[in-house]
Design a protein around this motif. Structure first.
Motif, PDB file in Angstrom:
ATOM      1  N   ASP A 249      -7.098 -14.232   8.752  1.00 14.20           N
ATOM      2  CA  ASP A 249      -6.347 -14.562   7.554  1.00 14.20           C
ATOM      3  C   ASP A 249      -6.109 -13.166   7.122  1.00 14.20           C
ATOM      4  OD1 ASP A 249      -6.141 -14.492   4.350  1.00 14.20           O
ATOM      5  OD2 ASP A 249      -6.817 -16.837   4.943  1.00 14.20           O
ATOM      6  N   PRO A 250      -4.586 -12.927   6.582  1.00 14.24           N
ATOM      7  CA  PRO A 250      -4.189 -11.614   6.004  1.00 14.24           C
ATOM      8  C   PRO A 250      -4.981 -11.026   4.870  1.00 14.24           C
ATOM      9  CG  PRO A 250      -2.485 -13.343   6.249  1.00 14.24           C
ATOM     10  CD  PRO A 250      -3.719 -14.154   6.335  1.00 14.24           C
ATOM     11  N   ALA A 251      -5.883 -11.920   4.336  1.00 12.84           N
ATOM     12  CA  ALA A 251      -6.630 -11.248   3.174  1.00 12.84           C
ATOM     13  C   ALA A 251      -7.722 -10.290   3.660  1.00 12.84           C
ATOM     14  CB  ALA A 251      -7.521 -12.435   2.577  1.00 12.84           C
ATOM     15  N   TYR A 252      -8.070 -10.390   4.947  1.00  7.46           N
ATOM     16  CA  TYR A 252      -9.023  -9.448   5.500  1.00  7.46           C
ATOM     17  C   TYR A 252      -8.420  -8.157   5.791  1.00  7.46           C
ATOM     18  CZ  TYR A 252     -12.472 -13.109   6.266  1.00  7.46           C
ATOM     19  OH  TYR A 252     -13.199 -14.312   6.052  1.00  7.46           O
ATOM     20  N   SER A 253      -7.153  -8.020   6.057  1.00  6.51           N
ATOM     21  CA  SER A 253      -6.315  -6.695   6.274  1.00  6.51           C
ATOM     22  C   SER A 253      -6.307  -6.154   4.916  1.00  6.51           C
ATOM     23  CB  SER A 253      -5.036  -7.031   6.906  1.00  6.51           C
ATOM     24  OG  SER A 253      -4.640  -5.530   7.282  1.00  6.51           O
ATOM     25  N   VAL A 254      -5.950  -6.988   3.837  1.00  8.27           N
ATOM     26  CA  VAL A 254      -5.826  -6.343   2.592  1.00  8.27           C
ATOM     27  C   VAL A 254      -6.975  -5.871   2.074  1.00  8.27           C
ATOM     28  CG1 VAL A 254      -5.567  -6.891   0.018  1.00  8.27           C
ATOM     29  CG2 VAL A 254      -4.058  -7.913   1.864  1.00  8.27           C
ATOM     30  N   MET A 255      -8.249  -6.663   2.242  1.00  8.74           N
ATOM     31  CA  MET A 255      -9.661  -6.221   1.869  1.00  8.74           C
ATOM     32  C   MET A 255     -10.177  -4.860   2.547  1.00  8.74           C
ATOM     33  SD  MET A 255     -10.111  -7.815  -0.750  1.00  8.74           S
ATOM     34  CE  MET A 255     -11.761  -7.157  -1.126  1.00  8.74           C
ATOM     35  N   ARG A 256      -9.895  -4.927   3.877  1.00 11.08           N
ATOM     36  CA  ARG A 256     -10.352  -3.688   4.597  1.00 11.08           C
ATOM     37  C   ARG A 256      -9.794  -2.214   3.938  1.00 11.08           C
ATOM     38  NH1 ARG A 256     -10.765  -6.829   9.247  1.00 11.08           N
ATOM     39  NH2 ARG A 256      -8.128  -6.652   9.720  1.00 11.08           N
ATOM     40  N   ARG A 257      -8.344  -2.376   3.565  1.00 13.30           N
ATOM     41  CA  ARG A 257      -7.869  -1.491   3.047  1.00 13.30           C
ATOM     42  C   ARG A 257      -8.247  -1.053   1.610  1.00 13.30           C
ATOM     43  NH1 ARG A 257      -1.590  -2.338   5.685  1.00 13.30           N
ATOM     44  NH2 ARG A 257      -2.689  -4.453   5.363  1.00 13.30           N
ATOM     45  N   ALA A 258      -8.374  -2.224   0.710  1.00 13.98           N
ATOM     46  CA  ALA A 258      -8.992  -1.880  -0.652  1.00 13.98           C
ATOM     47  C   ALA A 258     -10.203  -1.363  -0.566  1.00 13.98           C
ATOM     48  CB  ALA A 258      -9.053  -3.459  -1.328  1.00 13.98           C
ATOM     49  N   ILE A 259     -11.156  -1.849   0.272  1.00 12.78           N
ATOM     50  CA  ILE A 259     -12.481  -1.349   0.298  1.00 12.78           C
ATOM     51  C   ILE A 259     -12.869   0.125   0.795  1.00 12.78           C
ATOM     52  CG2 ILE A 259     -14.725  -1.766   1.700  1.00 12.78           C
ATOM     53  CD1 ILE A 259     -14.102  -4.521   1.557  1.00 12.78           C
ATOM     54  N   ALA A 260     -11.727   0.372   1.617  1.00  9.29           N
ATOM     55  CA  ALA A 260     -11.722   1.906   2.358  1.00  9.29           C
ATOM     56  C   ALA A 260     -11.171   2.803   0.962  1.00  9.29           C
ATOM     57  CB  ALA A 260     -10.749   1.847   3.254  1.00  9.29           C
TER      58      ALA A 260
ATOM     59  N   LEU B 232      -3.879   2.513   6.941  1.00 13.63           N
ATOM     60  CA  LEU B 232      -3.519   1.482   7.892  1.00 13.63           C
ATOM     61  C   LEU B 232      -4.871   0.770   8.209  1.00 13.63           C
ATOM     62  CD1 LEU B 232      -1.761   3.714  10.530  1.00 13.63           C
ATOM     63  CD2 LEU B 232      -0.641   2.276   8.633  1.00 13.63           C
ATOM     64  N   ASP B 233      -4.877  -0.457   8.659  1.00 12.95           N
ATOM     65  CA  ASP B 233      -5.990  -1.241   8.972  1.00 12.95           C
ATOM     66  C   ASP B 233      -6.795  -0.552  10.372  1.00 12.95           C
ATOM     67  OD1 ASP B 233      -7.792  -3.125   9.938  1.00 12.95           O
ATOM     68  OD2 ASP B 233      -6.275  -4.565   9.138  1.00 12.95           O
ATOM     69  N   HIS B 234      -8.040  -0.552  10.015  1.00  7.85           N
ATOM     70  CA  HIS B 234      -8.913   0.182  10.802  1.00  7.85           C
ATOM     71  C   HIS B 234      -8.779  -0.290  12.423  1.00  7.85           C
ATOM     72  CE1 HIS B 234     -11.909  -3.207  10.806  1.00  7.85           C
ATOM     73  NE2 HIS B 234     -12.035  -2.795  12.032  1.00  7.85           N
ATOM     74  N   LYS B 235      -8.159  -1.346  12.624  1.00 10.78           N
ATOM     75  CA  LYS B 235      -7.989  -1.675  13.928  1.00 10.78           C
ATOM     76  C   LYS B 235      -7.008  -0.737  14.680  1.00 10.78           C
ATOM     77  CE  LYS B 235      -8.927  -6.776  13.472  1.00 10.78           C
ATOM     78  NZ  LYS B 235      -8.243  -7.965  13.523  1.00 10.78           N
ATOM     79  N   LYS B 236      -6.222   0.071  13.846  1.00  6.90           N
ATOM     80  CA  LYS B 236      -5.297   1.007  14.727  1.00  6.90           C
ATOM     81  C   LYS B 236      -5.829   2.240  14.457  1.00  6.90           C
ATOM     82  CE  LYS B 236      -1.394  -1.913  13.181  1.00  6.90           C
ATOM     83  NZ  LYS B 236       0.004  -1.807  12.481  1.00  6.90           N
ATOM     84  N   GLU B 237      -7.295   2.400  13.972  1.00  8.02           N
ATOM     85  CA  GLU B 237      -7.686   3.703  13.702  1.00  8.02           C
ATOM     86  C   GLU B 237      -7.946   4.726  14.936  1.00  8.02           C
ATOM     87  OE1 GLU B 237     -12.193   5.463  12.097  1.00  8.02           O
ATOM     88  OE2 GLU B 237     -11.796   3.208  12.690  1.00  8.02           O
ATOM     89  N   GLU B 238      -7.591   5.861  14.829  1.00  9.11           N
ATOM     90  CA  GLU B 238      -7.978   6.962  15.660  1.00  9.11           C
ATOM     91  C   GLU B 238      -9.054   7.810  15.278  1.00  9.11           C
ATOM     92  OE1 GLU B 238      -4.370   9.294  15.652  1.00  9.11           O
ATOM     93  OE2 GLU B 238      -2.995   7.484  16.321  1.00  9.11           O
TER      94      GLU B 238
ATOM     95  N   GLU C  59      -1.036   9.258   7.455  1.00  8.88           N
ATOM     96  CA  GLU C  59      -1.480   8.139   7.497  1.00  8.88           C
ATOM     97  C   GLU C  59      -2.904   8.036   8.098  1.00  8.88           C
ATOM     98  OE1 GLU C  59       0.856   5.945  10.285  1.00  8.88           O
ATOM     99  OE2 GLU C  59       2.496   5.415   8.919  1.00  8.88           O
ATOM    100  N   PHE C  60      -3.798   6.967   7.188  1.00 10.45           N
ATOM    101  CA  PHE C  60      -5.199   7.344   7.376  1.00 10.45           C
ATOM    102  C   PHE C  60      -5.524   5.612   7.774  1.00 10.45           C
ATOM    103  CE2 PHE C  60      -4.240  10.544   4.531  1.00 10.45           C
ATOM    104  CZ  PHE C  60      -5.047  11.650   5.058  1.00 10.45           C
ATOM    105  N   SER C  61      -6.392   5.729   8.817  1.00  8.53           N
ATOM    106  CA  SER C  61      -7.038   4.259   9.106  1.00  8.53           C
ATOM    107  C   SER C  61      -8.164   4.066   8.023  1.00  8.53           C
ATOM    108  CB  SER C  61      -7.647   4.077  10.348  1.00  8.53           C
ATOM    109  OG  SER C  61      -8.724   5.032  10.476  1.00  8.53           O
ATOM    110  N   THR C  62      -8.468   3.010   7.892  1.00  6.31           N
ATOM    111  CA  THR C  62      -9.344   2.518   6.832  1.00  6.31           C
ATOM    112  C   THR C  62     -10.663   3.081   6.835  1.00  6.31           C
ATOM    113  OG1 THR C  62     -10.297   0.430   8.212  1.00  6.31           O
ATOM    114  CG2 THR C  62      -8.632   0.337   6.297  1.00  6.31           C
ATOM    115  N   LYS C  63     -11.322   3.216   8.307  1.00  8.45           N
ATOM    116  CA  LYS C  63     -12.945   3.951   8.544  1.00  8.45           C
ATOM    117  C   LYS C  63     -12.646   5.627   8.542  1.00  8.45           C
ATOM    118  CE  LYS C  63     -14.962   0.638  11.442  1.00  8.45           C
ATOM    119  NZ  LYS C  63     -15.495   0.176  12.534  1.00  8.45           N
TER     120      LYS C  63
END
Length: 856
Positions: A111-122, A344-350, A370-374
């Motif tokens: 669900d797209p909500a999870y990508s939104v929430m990962r970035r909002a939480i980060a 960026l979503d942490h799935k693209k995290e470096e 650009e920063f990944s969530t984590k």
């Protein structure tokens, strides 16, 4: 007179206050929108509509763009020109339609909500740190409506103006000054209450941030742990003031206390809160929270807050509404924490780049990488560490979780209606006007009644009822006299028969927290026809206290009193079970305690000289019910280590030292005073007790023991509590049964005492020891185990509890209790099933009923 002069002064010096905009905010069906928000574009200057949708905003003459907003409705902007008169402007808001992304969630897709929430939480902590400081004026209004009052209290509360179906309200205007990261100074400028004009509004609600991991004991959807507590669904998006806003449905995996449910609106790219509508449950009360945010200096801040609490407790039921309008006057935004960065979503995290200094952090953010969530969470944590080092170097208290001060203006409770009519930003409804009129008349009648007897003083006047209930008399210069009634201590035991205590306690307070006291206590035992008593004097403050006490009194062999005198009276008279075992002591004792040395250490020491006597049961004892299968046991306890627990009359000189260490203790500072918070970190306790021989009969031994106690968060609405303790008598040249190491046993179906460290079926004194010992207690409670997976069980506030209680001494190697319980029955009781084992042998099954109340 002073208030009228103030009003006239305002009229003469600032006539522009007479102008502004007023009107009605409604839906397309002409239904009023209660507590809709109105704000001047680009500022936080605004107000709320009242419960009838009517608003009134005072403005100096000029041209303005006004923003009208309401949750789930389209935001409307109106351009107005204000003169010296009020402009009538009615506004219609349309329901906000949602658009869906072209990409839909298919089978196997997230669900797209999870990508939104990962970035909002980060980015949640980033949004908290953006504001370095502010000064704001908060207008708050609370309305309480009792819907159920217990019959026994109905008449009494009616005299105070509290009736079923009659609303009463409170208003306050508060100036709030905030400084990052945790300092809040509040000055209550004015408060008005239709019930009692002396109670300030609880403005701490205004200061809660839903960017925090936890609010009001509940995990927020923006907590780093949110994905363990919630599921999220994407419901669509809409545009508001040039921003794309995502609507996210918040679904707790198991709704109940400690979680929220509802809707959360997140701004695209900013990943900031636009608004939310969430609800939770706390102690059986339903709590609904709404907040609307608005951009101020390019940062979205809450300007419109609403709370609604409804439910019942102990026969009371009602509804409580609380609304807040915030006006930020001085806002200081951290220039190093800019909004124009990409998460960026942490799935693209470096891998996160190495950061060693705060300057590196500022440079990285300035370069707009650009920063990944984590990655971004790591950077913000480093930023906080550097901020903490700077505050520590500047001499600030970095261990304080919060620093608050609350000052009430000397005129806060004395502002008249003219003042409120001039400065009230939210107009009253007709019901609220009526409430003030009714309560004003009640207050006048009450004052007239008091004026008839100008010498009356309830705080110092004696009433015959005080002989039964006890009373505290308050005198001038902070002097207090407390009378403790014999009726409250009446009890029965097989050694003394019927017995009661009577005490007087005088206290004197001065300065911020100094206190001295003297307390004489008398105890009379009818069965022994004996009067004894004690005299205690105390001196101290929040940090330390000292006491000296002496006299003659009766004590249980276990100094922690495993059974209360009142409960023992019940078991003795109704069930013919005399669990209380006592001895007599004539003594003189001095104690000293120092608390929170360095914020983490508390130590206490005491020295006692005593003459100890063994006591026996009365020849004639009493019971209301004669149980043929039972008989009273002697006052001399049974014990597996010694054949006879009796002892001769002797003198004892006893010294003890206890050290309590809480290395990770947190605290808040309120008006300069430290207030220590509940500690989830480990607590270490070390105790030393030495009996110093003074003659051939005096006890001579040394006891050393230690313990560790800690709580662990084990998931959504579940936690694990652990207590481990052990010790040994390093020397034991001479000991008597009062000197043994006793444990918190229980032999009755009603369980009292500390829920964690009390055994459920352990005999009170059978396993008391004069050797080494070890005990461990584990308690795990959850609202998502077996029965609590059923929603109606969980929503009733029940939790399931699993426990293990263990004891080992040389005489009993492995005594174990396994417990399953239901806690929170009608918010007061718990029921437990206990399995008892000695070694590998099953001993039996028991039922225990406990309570959250403290019983005498």
């Amino acid at each position: 007179m002073r208030q009228r002069f103030l009003f006239l002064f305002l009229l003469l010096t600032n006539v522009s206050l007479a102008g502004g905009v007023r009107g009605l905010i409604a839906t397309t069906r002409n239904e009023p929108l209660p507590y809709a928000g109105i704000v001047v574009q680009g500022t936080s200057n605004g107000t709320l509509a009242n419960a009838e949708g009517r608003y009134e905003l005072s403005l100096p003459a000029g041209k303005y763009e006004l923003v009208f907003q309401y949750l789930s409705f389209k935001t409307v902007t109106k351009t107005v020109t204000v003169s010296e008169d009020f402009l009538e402007l009615n506004v219609i808001l349309e329901e906000q339609p949602l658009n869906l992304d072209a990409a839909q969630v298919g089978k196997g897709k997230e669900d797209p909500a999870y990508s939104v929430m990962r970035r909002a939480i980060a980015k949640a902590r980033f949004h908290q740190l953006q504001v370095r400081s502010y000064t704001a004026r908060a207008y708050t209004r609370s309305t309480a409506l009792p819907t159920k009052i217990p019959f026994l209290l109905e008449r009494r509360l009616k005299k105070e103006g509290v009736q079923e179906g009659k609303a009463f309200l409170n208003e306050s205007i508060t100036e709030i000054t905030y400084r990052r990261p945790n300092t809040y100074n509040q000055k209550i400028l004015s408060t008005r209450n239709s019930l009692d004009n002396s109670t300030p509004t609880p403005n701490q609600y205004v200061l809660a941030s839903f960017y925090s991991p936890e609010v009001g004991g509940a995990t927020t959807p923006l907590s780093p742990k949110a994905f363990a507590y919630y599921r999220f669904e994407y419901e669509g998006f809409f545009e508001d003031r040039g921003e794309i806003v995502n609507k996210i449905k918040v679904i707790p995996k198991a709704y109940g206390e400690g979680t929220f449910r509802g809707s959360l609106y997140i701004i695209e790219d900013r990943w900031a809160i636009h608004s939310f509508d969430l609800e939770t449950i706390y102690q059986g009360l339903k709590i609904r929270v709404k907040q609307l945010f608005s951009p101020v200096q390019n940062v979205w801040l809450p300007i419109n807050q609403q709370f609604r609490i409804e439910g019942g407790y102990l026969g009371f039921a009602g509804e409580f509404k609380y609304v807040v309008s915030m006006n930020y006057q001085k806002l200081n935004i951290d220039p190093n924490l800019k909004e124009d960065i990409t998460i960026l979503d942490h799935k693209k995290e470096e891998n996160a780049p190495a950061v060693s200094r705060k300057a590196d952090l500022e440079k990285m953010i300035e370069q707009q990488k650009e920063f990944s969530t984590k990655n971004f969470r790591k950077i913000i944590k480093e930023y906080e560490k550097e901020e903490k080092k700077e505050r520590k170097a500047a001499g600030q208290d970095v261990r304080a979780v919060r620093q608050d001060s609350v000052i009430v203006d000397s005129l806060a409770n004395k502002r008249d209606t003219t003042y409120w009519e001039t400065l009230r930003p939210v107009p009253l409804t007709q019901l609220e006007v009526k409430s003030y009129k009714i309560q004003d008349s009640v207050r006048i009648v009450r004052q007239e009644k008091l004026d008839k007897d100008s010498t009356r003083n309830d705080s110092t006047s004696f009433k015959p009822m005080h002989l039964l209930t006890g009373h505290t008399y308050k005198f001038r210069e902070r002097n207090y006299l407390t009378f403790e009634s014999p009726a409250s201590s009446l009890a029965y035991n097989t050694v003394e028969g019927y017995v009661f205590d009577m005490a007087l306690e005088w206290k004197k307070r001065w300065g911020k927290d100094y206190e001295a006291g003297i307390k004489p206590l008398a105890r009379y035992a009818l069965g022994r026809n004996r009067l004894n008593g004690t005299l205690q004097s105390t001196l101290g403050n929040r940090k330390w206290n000292a006491s000296v006490e002496g006299g003659e009194y009766i004590y249980q062999f276990n100094p922690n009193a495993p059974i209360s005198p009142g409960l023992n009276s019940l078991t003795t008279l109704l069930f013919e079970q005399n669990f209380l075992k006592i001895y007599q002591k004539q003594f003189l004792r001095a104690d000293y305690t120092y608390r929170y040395l360095g914020g983490i250490l508390t130590f206490s020491t005491g020295l006692e000289f005593a003459r100890r006597n063994e006591l026996s049961n009365l020849e004639k004892t009493q019971t209301y019910i004669d149980w043929k299968s039972r008989a009273y046991t002697p006052n001399r306890p049974d014990n597996v280590e010694i054949a006879n627990a009796g002892f001769p009359t002797h003198r004892a000189l006893l010294w003890n030292l206890n050290v309590n260490v809480r290395p990770w203790q947190k605290y808040a500072i309120r008006n300069g005073q430290k207030r220590y918070w509940y500690n989830k970190g480990p607590t270490f306790l070390l105790g030393l007790k030495r009996a110093i021989p003074t003659n051939d009969l005096a006890p001579d031994y040394t006891l050393l023991e230690g313990s560790i106690r800690q709580n662990f968060d084990t998931g959504p609405r579940s936690n694990l509590r652990l207590s481990v303790s052990g010790g040994s008598f390093l020397s034991q040249e001479r000991m008597y049964f009062p000197d043994f190491r006793h444990f918190m046993g229980n032999e009755f179906f009603f369980q009292n005492g500390d829920m964690l460290t009390s055994f459920r079926m352990l005999p009170y004194y059978q396993y008391s020891t004069s050797n080494k010992f070890f005990q461990g207690h584990i308690l795990w409670d959850s609202q998502r185990f077996v029965l609590t997976r059923l929603p109606f069980v969980r929503l009733a506030g029940l939790s399931e509890v699993l426990q293990v209680h263990y004891l080992s001494t040389p005489a009993v190697r492995n005594y174990t209790e396994l417990v399953y319980g239901l806690d929170g029955i009608i918010r007061l009781f718990r029921v437990e099933v206990v399995g008892q084992f000695t070694g590998n042998r099953y001993q039996g099954l028991g039922l225990r009923v406990g309570t959250t109340l403290r019983l005498r």
